[in-house]
Design a protein around this motif. Sequence first.
Motif, PDB file in Angstrom:
ATOM      1  N   ALA A  58       0.815  -1.210   0.000  1.00 14.04           N
ATOM      2  CA  ALA A  58       0.000   0.000   0.000  1.00 14.04           C
ATOM      3  C   ALA A  58       0.851   1.264   0.000  1.00 14.04           C
ATOM      4  O   ALA A  58       0.489   2.274  -0.625  1.00 14.04           O
ATOM      5  N   TRP A  61       1.635   2.229  -3.546  1.00 13.31           N
ATOM      6  CA  TRP A  61       0.560   2.246  -4.529  1.00 13.31           C
ATOM      7  C   TRP A  61       0.455   3.574  -5.270  1.00 13.31           C
ATOM      8  O   TRP A  61      -0.014   3.633  -6.414  1.00 13.31           O
ATOM      9  N   LYS A 151      -2.423  -5.642  -7.927  1.00 12.48           N
ATOM     10  CA  LYS A 151      -3.390  -5.332  -6.870  1.00 12.48           C
ATOM     11  C   LYS A 151      -2.731  -4.630  -5.698  1.00 12.48           C
ATOM     12  O   LYS A 151      -1.614  -4.950  -5.317  1.00 12.48           O
ATOM     13  N   ARG A 152      -3.448  -3.669  -5.130  1.00  9.66           N
ATOM     14  CA  ARG A 152      -2.991  -2.990  -3.912  1.00  9.66           C
ATOM     15  C   ARG A 152      -3.143  -3.934  -2.727  1.00  9.66           C
ATOM     16  O   ARG A 152      -4.182  -4.561  -2.558  1.00  9.66           O
ATOM     17  N   PRO A 155      -5.953  -3.975   0.455  1.00  7.99           N
ATOM     18  CA  PRO A 155      -6.882  -3.000  -0.125  1.00  7.99           C
ATOM     19  C   PRO A 155      -7.344  -2.020   0.942  1.00  7.99           C
ATOM     20  O   PRO A 155      -7.313  -2.331   2.134  1.00  7.99           O
ATOM     21  N   ILE A 164      -8.900   6.910  -2.410  1.00  5.30           N
ATOM     22  CA  ILE A 164      -8.312   5.848  -3.212  1.00  5.30           C
ATOM     23  C   ILE A 164      -9.407   5.201  -4.058  1.00  5.30           C
ATOM     24  O   ILE A 164     -10.321   4.576  -3.537  1.00  5.30           O
ATOM     25  N   THR A 167      -7.707   0.364  -7.090  1.00  4.36           N
ATOM     26  CA  THR A 167      -7.157  -0.644  -6.186  1.00  4.36           C
ATOM     27  C   THR A 167      -6.643  -1.879  -6.907  1.00  4.36           C
ATOM     28  O   THR A 167      -5.986  -2.713  -6.291  1.00  4.36           O
TER      29      THR A 167
END
Length: 271
Positions: A58, A61, A151-152, A155, A164, A167
């Motif tokens: 994250a 991201w 993918k983050r 999430p 955000i 994601t």
Amino acid sequence: MDDRPHSLPIVVVDPDEHALLKATAECADVNLGNFIRCKVIEATETQLLERRLVNIPAEHWDRIERWFETPPRDIPALRRSSAIPPVPSPRPLTNDDNRYAFDCQREPLNRWFWDHAWQDQETDIARTHVAADPATGNIIGFASLSAAEIKREPPPSDGIEPQIWLTALPAVLLGRLAINQRYQGLGHARSLMRFALASAVSFSSNIGCFCMLTHPLDDQVRTFLRTFGFEEIPGDPAGGMAIRIIDLEHNGVGSPSTVRHNNAFNETAIL
């Protein structure tokens, strides 16, 4: 890169496991240490090549978001790749193809093609496309494609980070691309790569797809990928590489003639 030898953590095995490893190494006519080393590397390479879910921490991201928003890049080498002579028309792998005569001199790629490519084809896990020598029927090379995702991780929680909005990103995974040793050095790898990229663009015209991603096993492969415009996936701790569909389209991959060629192919094999 540090080329000095490195030691690995000591792995403890019980007597039965040690006896099994020793007996198998003797059957392979190698010492136990080299046997374990080769099998560990082989398993690691296989695990990396089949990495369909790329988790981005994250805290990194925001780098993915900037990458997502970057305008299309000019990639002169990618534009020039349109002049690469085409490999004999790639087609779907069939169970009648002589996979076991294929040897690219890289054991994990060989073993996957021999033992798993058809199984993955039948179960719709991956699509393998092969180019065959029209004179002999020998497999010149193959490329395997499947669905993937960036993918983050983790999430965002509901209501915690409302700013955000992005994601996950859909992608196509170029899992494996290999050329039979008898046909190496003739430009077939570049031609098959061009085909794989055009297939990703064709796929994206029907189903949302942000990029093609792949996982290079060494610096030589990484250099090869860079000639086609691949770049490191921002924030990926495993060093995966990708090229955005918008960059492929901007540089002429998926032009009308290419799309016609790939649509004809996709009538018989949906990516």
